[in-house]
Design a protein around this motif. Structure first.
Motif, short mmCIF file in Angstrom:
data_model
loop_
_atom_site.label_atom_id
_atom_site.label_comp_id
_atom_site.label_asym_id
_atom_site.label_seq_id
_atom_site.Cartn_x
_atom_site.Cartn_y
_atom_site.Cartn_z
N ASN A 177 -29.74 6.08 -25.24
CA ASN A 177 -30.76 5.05 -25.47
C ASN A 177 -30.61 3.89 -24.49
OD1 ASN A 177 -32.31 6.28 -27.37
ND2 ASN A 177 -31.62 5.05 -29.09
N THR A 178 -30.44 4.23 -23.24
CA THR A 178 -30.20 3.24 -22.20
C THR A 178 -31.21 3.42 -21.07
OG1 THR A 178 -27.84 3.12 -22.72
CG2 THR A 178 -28.52 2.34 -20.55
N VAL A 179 -31.70 2.30 -20.57
CA VAL A 179 -32.61 2.32 -19.43
C VAL A 179 -31.94 1.59 -18.28
CG1 VAL A 179 -33.84 0.22 -20.19
CG2 VAL A 179 -34.97 1.85 -18.64
N TYR A 180 -32.16 2.08 -17.08
CA TYR A 180 -31.55 1.53 -15.88
C TYR A 180 -32.64 1.12 -14.89
CZ TYR A 180 -27.65 4.21 -17.80
OH TYR A 180 -26.70 4.74 -18.63
N LEU A 181 -32.31 0.15 -14.07
CA LEU A 181 -33.18 -0.23 -12.96
C LEU A 181 -32.31 -0.35 -11.72
CD1 LEU A 181 -36.14 -0.96 -12.22
CD2 LEU A 181 -35.44 -3.37 -12.41
#
Length: 115
Positions: free
Chosen positions: A76-80
């Motif tokens: 449940n992790t988003v990266y940029l």
């Protein structure tokens, strides 16, 4: 209670790279949409990029070809991933998720690219 924890901001020279992360906890569901917004001093908050289930991405024109958004659904992790940063990228970056019909915001992380 849903919590968003952001990390990865900082100061970087023009042309450099940074990777932002936003981990979502407190829910047994996975967000339908996850994204990043930014707000520079004196400007409105704007969408940088978002990713909807399972992996459809959308980018602001100003970051296309330089930034890459991704998500790890198991975490449940988003990266940029931000490459070729310029002073115009200086802003507070906010994580945003849509989870079971509710929008949540992170606390924000500062990205500074000196001119």
């Amino acid at each position: 209670q849903v919590q968003l924890v952001e990390s990865g901001g900082g100061l970087v020279q023009a042309g450099g790279s940074l990777r932002l992360s936003c981990a979502v906890s407190g829910s047994r569901f996975s967000p339908h949409a996850m994204g990043w917004y930014r707000q520079a001093p004196g400007k409105q908050r704007e969408l940088v990029a978002d990713i909807t289930w399972p992996a459809r991405t959308n980018y602001a024109n100003s970051v296309k070809g330089r930034f890459t958004i991704s998500r790890d659904n198991a975490k449940n992790t988003v990266y940029l991933q931000m490459n070729s940063l310029t002073p115009e990228d200086t802003a507070v970056y906010y994580c945003n998720v849509l989870l079971v019909g509710v929008t949540y915001w992170g606390q924000g992380t500062q990205v500074t690219v000196p001119s």
